[in-house]
Design an enzyme around this catalytic site. Sequence first.
Site, PDB file in Angstrom:
ATOM      1  N   GLU A 198     -22.034   7.894  65.680  1.00  0.00           N
ATOM      2  CA  GLU A 198     -21.392   8.043  64.602  1.00  0.00           C
ATOM      3  C   GLU A 198     -21.316   7.320  63.276  1.00  0.00           C
ATOM      4  OE1 GLU A 198     -17.710   5.204  65.314  1.00  0.00           O
ATOM      5  OE2 GLU A 198     -18.489   4.363  64.564  1.00  0.00           O
ATOM      6  N   ASP A 204     -10.578   4.170  66.797  1.00  0.00           N
ATOM      7  CA  ASP A 204     -10.859   4.976  66.731  1.00  0.00           C
ATOM      8  C   ASP A 204      -9.930   5.309  66.020  1.00  0.00           C
ATOM      9  OD1 ASP A 204     -13.127   4.736  67.729  1.00  0.00           O
ATOM     10  OD2 ASP A 204     -13.017   5.844  69.669  1.00  0.00           O
TER      11      ASP A 204
END
Length: 454
Positions: free
Chosen positions: A87, A320
Amino acid sequence: MKKVTIIITFMLMGLNVSALTPWKKGAFETRQYRNLLVEMGYSQADVDAKLKEVFNDVFRGPNKVYFEVGDTMGYVSDIKNHDARTEGMSYGLMVAVQFGEKDIFDRLWRWSRKYMQHQSGNREGYFAWSCKTDGTQNAAGAASDGELYFITALIFASNRWGNNTGINYKAEAQRILNCIQPKEYTPEPRQGFGGFGGFGGGPQQQGPQKMFLIDPETKLITFTPDGFGQRFTDPSYHIPAFYEVWAKWADDGRSDYWMECAQKSREFLHKCIDEKTGLNGDQCQFDGSEMQAMRFPGMPQGQQQNAAPRRNGNNNFRYDSWRVPMNITLDYEWSCADGEWQRQYGEKIQNFFYSQGVDKFLDQYRKDGTVPEGNEILGAGGFRKLRHSIGLVATTAAASMMCSHDKSKEFVDAFWNAKHEPFEDGYFDAYYDGLLRLFAFMHLSGHYQIIFPN
């Protein structure tokens, strides 16, 4: 004198209306970007200074999350979890290519390729989602959003710098694109470190399986490209405009397929977002419905009936999920292929957070807008607490790019004035909050752009 005052007032009113009128064509077509901060009254000099300050906070300041290794490599670390993640590494690549920071980009790519990317075996081309900062893999499995960003950032690097400066960026992107196509594999023994599917947890199936980043049936990105995680998705992994980048410049022979994936992704977002609040769950089924109890082939019927949800609260809006408003903003800015719905979405989700208080809304909610309790609250950095987090302040402000209501300026002003500093209990997230803050300023200043070939 009174007449002049009236004329000036009407001129200022006109400027305000202009600032609150979203564009109806995307940058793929126009190659133009709004500087909403300037439109809303901030000076260009202040905007430039703020963008430089926020970039330096992430890459060069005392609370930086970017660290160089030797003469040729570097990594982005999730400081509070003491690791480097696909990420953050792929976000770092995207930021570096947007700012023209070739040295940072090349360092991050070399580290990712050496320590994270599998060069052979079942997972060839994929990236281990988490590594210690010395490069040791915490888990071999991939998290699909990392590959999504790696591919797009590499294509942009190819467009910006060419492929003859030490790294053949396009060839690296094409290799990943080829490796993520469905293929049969035999699962390796489970590694820990939490999570689901390729993250190392959840039920493990036996025998040959298919591995794929994009689900072949639905054309939607998976939560993880193998194991249990490829049976569902994460709404925050959906950035349709990235597929359009692949269709235009990957030169992998799959342009029509990637455009279809972009369309399917937009249709999916309509389904997974609550009609009233604009909120979405952290994960969900491919049809947009909520996650159900964990059931898998071979589980006895009685156990299936009594199976508990895989993780408390994973149907809630939380970490998220914060990315979804900003991701939809990006697709709106670049493509605008779903502009009417996206403009409605932007105002819907801002209306919800406005109802909670622009300066005090929380960072986790159930989809219906109620507040989670107990184990539903997802912890971070050793704390389990609801906060007014700057990461979510950032992404809700970025959504102002799609909005025409007056509230959007309040979100932008609140974001501009927000301080990225430790909370009273000591919690501080330089990594996730810091990166989302940087991306949001890039959006609002017109500096998150499609990089066309030179």
